[in-house]
Design a protein around this motif. Structure first.
Motif, PDB file in Angstrom:
ATOM      1  N   TYR A 190      21.781  -1.298  36.531  1.00 52.17           N
ATOM      2  CA  TYR A 190      20.674  -1.013  37.437  1.00 52.17           C
ATOM      3  C   TYR A 190      19.578  -0.264  36.689  1.00 52.17           C
ATOM      4  O   TYR A 190      19.812   0.391  35.665  1.00 52.17           O
ATOM      5  N   ILE A 191      18.369  -0.343  37.217  1.00 56.18           N
ATOM      6  CA  ILE A 191      17.265   0.450  36.674  1.00 56.18           C
ATOM      7  C   ILE A 191      17.560   1.922  36.953  1.00 56.18           C
ATOM      8  O   ILE A 191      17.867   2.303  38.086  1.00 56.18           O
ATOM      9  N   ASP A 192      17.494   2.740  35.925  1.00 58.59           N
ATOM     10  CA  ASP A 192      17.791   4.166  36.080  1.00 58.59           C
ATOM     11  C   ASP A 192      16.555   4.911  36.574  1.00 58.59           C
ATOM     12  O   ASP A 192      15.436   4.655  36.129  1.00 58.59           O
ATOM     13  N   PHE A 193      16.771   5.831  37.502  1.00 52.36           N
ATOM     14  CA  PHE A 193      15.652   6.583  38.070  1.00 52.36           C
ATOM     15  C   PHE A 193      14.919   7.403  37.013  1.00 52.36           C
ATOM     16  O   PHE A 193      13.724   7.676  37.154  1.00 52.36           O
ATOM     17  N   SER A 194      15.622   7.809  35.967  1.00 55.17           N
ATOM     18  CA  SER A 194      14.973   8.632  34.929  1.00 55.17           C
ATOM     19  C   SER A 194      13.946   7.842  34.136  1.00 55.17           C
ATOM     20  O   SER A 194      13.108   8.420  33.443  1.00 55.17           O
ATOM     21  N   THR A 195      13.995   6.507  34.223  1.00 51.57           N
ATOM     22  CA  THR A 195      13.024   5.669  33.493  1.00 51.57           C
ATOM     23  C   THR A 195      11.788   5.365  34.335  1.00 51.57           C
ATOM     24  O   THR A 195      10.882   4.678  33.859  1.00 51.57           O
ATOM     25  N   ILE A 196      11.775   5.839  35.574  1.00 49.19           N
ATOM     26  CA  ILE A 196      10.609   5.647  36.440  1.00 49.19           C
ATOM     27  C   ILE A 196       9.779   6.933  36.389  1.00 49.19           C
ATOM     28  O   ILE A 196      10.217   7.983  36.855  1.00 49.19           O
ATOM     29  N   PHE A 197       8.590   6.844  35.825  1.00 46.48           N
ATOM     30  CA  PHE A 197       7.756   8.032  35.608  1.00 46.48           C
ATOM     31  C   PHE A 197       6.731   8.163  36.739  1.00 46.48           C
ATOM     32  O   PHE A 197       6.151   7.169  37.203  1.00 46.48           O
ATOM     33  N   GLY A 198       6.531   9.385  37.169  1.00 46.55           N
ATOM     34  CA  GLY A 198       5.631   9.614  38.291  1.00 46.55           C
ATOM     35  C   GLY A 198       6.297   9.210  39.600  1.00 46.55           C
ATOM     36  O   GLY A 198       7.523   9.122  39.701  1.00 46.55           O
ATOM     37  N   GLN A 199       5.481   8.968  40.628  1.00 46.39           N
ATOM     38  CA  GLN A 199       5.941   8.501  41.943  1.00 46.39           C
ATOM     39  C   GLN A 199       7.038   9.413  42.518  1.00 46.39           C
ATOM     40  O   GLN A 199       8.018   8.944  43.095  1.00 46.39           O
ATOM     41  N   GLU A 200       6.874  10.721  42.387  1.00 42.76           N
ATOM     42  CA  GLU A 200       7.904  11.651  42.842  1.00 42.76           C
ATOM     43  C   GLU A 200       8.130  11.574  44.347  1.00 42.76           C
ATOM     44  O   GLU A 200       9.264  11.653  44.828  1.00 42.76           O
ATOM     45  N   ILE A 396      -2.772   5.309  32.932  1.00 38.29           N
ATOM     46  CA  ILE A 396      -2.063   5.460  31.646  1.00 38.29           C
ATOM     47  C   ILE A 396      -1.941   6.922  31.256  1.00 38.29           C
ATOM     48  O   ILE A 396      -0.902   7.368  30.761  1.00 38.29           O
ATOM     49  N   SER A 397      -2.995   7.707  31.493  1.00 35.85           N
ATOM     50  CA  SER A 397      -2.947   9.135  31.139  1.00 35.85           C
ATOM     51  C   SER A 397      -1.910   9.870  31.986  1.00 35.85           C
ATOM     52  O   SER A 397      -1.162  10.715  31.483  1.00 35.85           O
ATOM     53  N   GLU A 398      -1.849   9.551  33.283  1.00 42.01           N
ATOM     54  CA  GLU A 398      -0.837  10.163  34.147  1.00 42.01           C
ATOM     55  C   GLU A 398       0.569   9.746  33.723  1.00 42.01           C
ATOM     56  O   GLU A 398       1.514  10.542  33.780  1.00 42.01           O
ATOM     57  N   LEU A 399       0.703   8.506  33.300  1.00 43.38           N
ATOM     58  CA  LEU A 399       2.006   8.010  32.852  1.00 43.38           C
ATOM     59  C   LEU A 399       2.467   8.782  31.621  1.00 43.38           C
ATOM     60  O   LEU A 399       3.640   9.171  31.517  1.00 43.38           O
ATOM     61  N   LYS A 400       1.536   9.034  30.666  1.00 39.55           N
ATOM     62  CA  LYS A 400       1.899   9.769  29.458  1.00 39.55           C
ATOM     63  C   LYS A 400       2.321  11.194  29.783  1.00 39.55           C
ATOM     64  O   LYS A 400       3.286  11.717  29.225  1.00 39.55           O
ATOM     65  N   ASN A 401       1.609  11.821  30.699  1.00 37.22           N
ATOM     66  CA  ASN A 401       1.946  13.197  31.071  1.00 37.22           C
ATOM     67  C   ASN A 401       3.319  13.271  31.749  1.00 37.22           C
ATOM     68  O   ASN A 401       4.096  14.198  31.509  1.00 37.22           O
ATOM     69  N   SER A 402       3.623  12.294  32.586  1.00 35.38           N
ATOM     70  CA  SER A 402       4.895  12.315  33.311  1.00 35.38           C
ATOM     71  C   SER A 402       6.079  11.983  32.411  1.00 35.38           C
ATOM     72  O   SER A 402       7.209  12.369  32.692  1.00 35.38           O
ATOM     73  N   GLN A 403       5.825  11.267  31.295  1.00 37.24           N
ATOM     74  CA  GLN A 403       6.913  10.924  30.369  1.00 37.24           C
ATOM     75  C   GLN A 403       7.511  12.150  29.695  1.00 37.24           C
ATOM     76  O   GLN A 403       8.668  12.127  29.274  1.00 37.24           O
ATOM     77  N   SER A 404       6.725  13.207  29.603  1.00 38.06           N
ATOM     78  CA  SER A 404       7.228  14.436  28.976  1.00 38.06           C
ATOM     79  C   SER A 404       8.145  15.215  29.921  1.00 38.06           C
ATOM     80  O   SER A 404       8.857  16.114  29.491  1.00 38.06           O
ATOM     81  N   ARG A 405       8.109  14.865  31.211  1.00 39.75           N
ATOM     82  CA  ARG A 405       8.953  15.548  32.192  1.00 39.75           C
ATOM     83  C   ARG A 405      10.046  14.585  32.649  1.00 39.75           C
ATOM     84  O   ARG A 405       9.851  13.777  33.550  1.00 39.75           O
ATOM     85  N   LYS A 406      11.176  14.668  32.006  1.00 39.21           N
ATOM     86  CA  LYS A 406      12.278  13.747  32.314  1.00 39.21           C
ATOM     87  C   LYS A 406      12.902  14.107  33.655  1.00 39.21           C
ATOM     88  O   LYS A 406      13.297  15.244  33.889  1.00 39.21           O
ATOM     89  N   GLY A 407      12.990  13.119  34.553  1.00 41.05           N
ATOM     90  CA  GLY A 407      13.552  13.355  35.877  1.00 41.05           C
ATOM     91  C   GLY A 407      15.059  13.169  35.895  1.00 41.05           C
ATOM     92  O   GLY A 407      15.697  12.895  34.868  1.00 41.05           O
TER      93      GLY A 407
END
Length: 506
Positions: A190-200, A396-407
């Motif tokens: 399954y797609i892991d939730f930790s690989t989905i960035f943003g959309q909290e 894209i900028s929001e995506l980069k920022n959220s990648q640094s915060r692993k969920g």
């Protein structure tokens, strides 16, 4: 005259069929009566060849009359081949009455006398067990499927000769029941939730929906991650109880979709439907009243991508199963009822072009086009959906920022959901409910533990927002799930407020 017992499966319900075989002197006629379909009428040739090719003597020149009683129940399929053949052979062989009288027989005969597997073995075995049958004779290929049901001896047979040897005492019967493990380790990726960035906000909504079995609608422009969120939700669903596994497996048994190697469904189904699918394939039906996708998604997820691309009449047919948790398929000769208690996950664009309200792209749709597009989402359907969640496009900028915060990973989220599910299991002990979404209005008022202040907020908000009574109770169910995730005994105001926030896009 010989009489053997078999079974007719309609939906998931079984009805005992008495196979009466009379062999007398006559003009060589072979007649089958009792409201059978084409497959049953064709069984005359299969039975005749199977008996001859197994080395037995077929009573040529005799008048053979087979009655499948009661005559007012529609019978279908080749599963009566075996009892018909045994009824004919019973004229020549002395079968053990104690075995025949306490057994159920099902199986399709090949021309060489071997016995082929049939559909619906699991509900047939459950029927035999409930009706105090001691034995069930069935195809060897189906023996593992029936093995999970206790309290009945499973006699898996490979050919007609073997059955005759059992019934005459030449061969000792042995229960073919195998030990089927009810534990399971998922092999699906399954797609892991930790690989989905943003959309909290959307991820939180998916967790709540998974924990309580709620319906959720995701709205957003193309590429915002709606489909990814839905597929990731399949990986965080709570484990199935044994009773739920058997119930789901019965549906797949009737549909002929159980595997021989693993004849029990261990994981909650995830059924993704394309908008070109027919109404019969989704709701169920056809000539044989087969279960549709809404039943195959029972206890799991029914994912309808591009929700408003589905025909309006098909969307409206979801009303009854969403409310009642089952679907009844009516035909001239019979009605079949299948369970259909699923979590509906829908994904839709806000307009035909997909960019209404988008920050970067301008919508090119006219107001009339938007209204016509959204008219498919009627009030009664919206009332039956618990959560409406906006999924905006991430830059894209929001995506980069959220990648640094692993969920949290899906495994960590699943542990949270399992704790919430255990609270529900304790709450619903001794009732017919499995999840918060299953609760009826009486249960909400008596066992949901909603504080007076929280209930007052829910009533006031429902009146101000002009929501229906149905939506009011759905808000209470949803808030109960949110409280379970928090580990709270009572539903407090904060839980009601979060539940109300998911009606914001309604």
């Amino acid at each position: 005259m010989k009489k053997l017992s078999s079974v007719s499966i309609c939906g998931l319900d079984g009805y005992e069929i008495s196979v009466e075989v009379d062999v007398t002197k006559g003009m060589g006629q072979f007649t089958i009566v009792g409201l059978g379909d084409t497959a049953i009428q064709e069984s005359r040739e299969r039975v005749r060849s199977a008996i001859k090719n197994s080395g037995f003597k077929f009573p040529s020149g005799a008048r053979i009359t087979v009655n499948l009683a009661p005559a007012d129940i529609r019978k279908k399929g080749p599963l009566y081949d075996l009892p018909i053949a045994l009824g004919i052979l019973g004229k020549e062989y002395n079968f053990i009455d104690e075995v025949v009288d306490n057994a159920l027989f099902i199986g399709e005969l090949a021309l060489d006398g071997s016995i082929r597997g049939v559909n619906g073995v699991l509900p047939a075995t459950i029927f035999a067990q409930k009706h105090k049958k001691k034995y069930i004779f069935l195809p060897f290929d189906n023996a593992k499927e029936a093995a999970i049901i206790p309290g009945i001896e499973i006699i898996g047979v490979k050919n007609l000769v073997e059955v005759v040897d059992f019934l005459t005492g030449r061969k000792e019967m042995s229960d073919k029941k195998e030990i089927i493990s009810t534990s399971h380790i998922s092999e699906k990726n399954y797609i892991d939730f930790s690989t989905i960035f943003g959309q909290e906000h959307a991820k939180r909504a998916m967790i709540v929906a998974a924990a309580g079995g709620h319906n959720i609608m995701l709205q957003g422009p193309p590429g915002s991650g709606k489909t990814m969120l839905a597929k990731a939700m399949a990986g965080i669903l709570p484990n199935l109880e044994l009773e739920e596994k058997i119930e789901i497996s019965q549906i797949y048994s009737v549909a002929g979709m159980l595997s021989k190697e693993e004849p029990i469904i261990h994981e909650r189904p995830f059924r993704s439907i394309h908008h070109t699918a027919s109404e019969a394939s989704i709701i169920g039906g056809g000539r044989e009243s087969r279960p549709g996708e809404i039943s195959l998604a029972h206890k799991g997820i029914l994912f309808l991508d591009e929700f408003l691309e589905f025909p309006k009449n098909l969307i409206e047919t979801l009303r009854q199963p969403l409310e009642d948790g089952y679907i009844t398929i009516n035909r001239v000769h019979q009605s079949a009822t299948y369970p259909a208690r699923f979590s509906l996950v829908g994904a839709l664009n806000p307009c035909p072009c997909g960019f209404l309200g988008d920050k970067e792209k301008t919508c090119i749709c006219s107001q009339h086009t938007i209204e016509r597009y959204r008219a498919k989402l009627s009030g009664p359907i919206m009332d039956r959906i618990d959560m409406f969640v906006n999924v905006p496009r991430i830059s894209i900028s929001e995506l980069k920022n959220s990648q640094s915060r692993k969920g949290k990973t899906s495994q960590e989220i699943r542990e949270i959901i399992t704790k919430a599910k255990n609270l529900q299991k304790k709450r619903f002990a001794g009732t017919k409910f499995f999840s918060n979404a299953d609760m009826d209005n009486t249960a909400i008022d008596t066992i949901a533990n909603i504080s007076e202040e929280a209930r007052h907020i829910a009533i006031t908000s429902t009146e101000k927002l002009q929501l229906s009574t149905r939506v009011y109770y759905r808000i209470l169910r949803l808030s109960r799930t949110i409280a379970d995730i928090d580990g709270s005994t009572n539903v407090e105001v904060r839980h009601i407020l979060e539940a109300l926030s998911y009606r914001g896009n309604n």
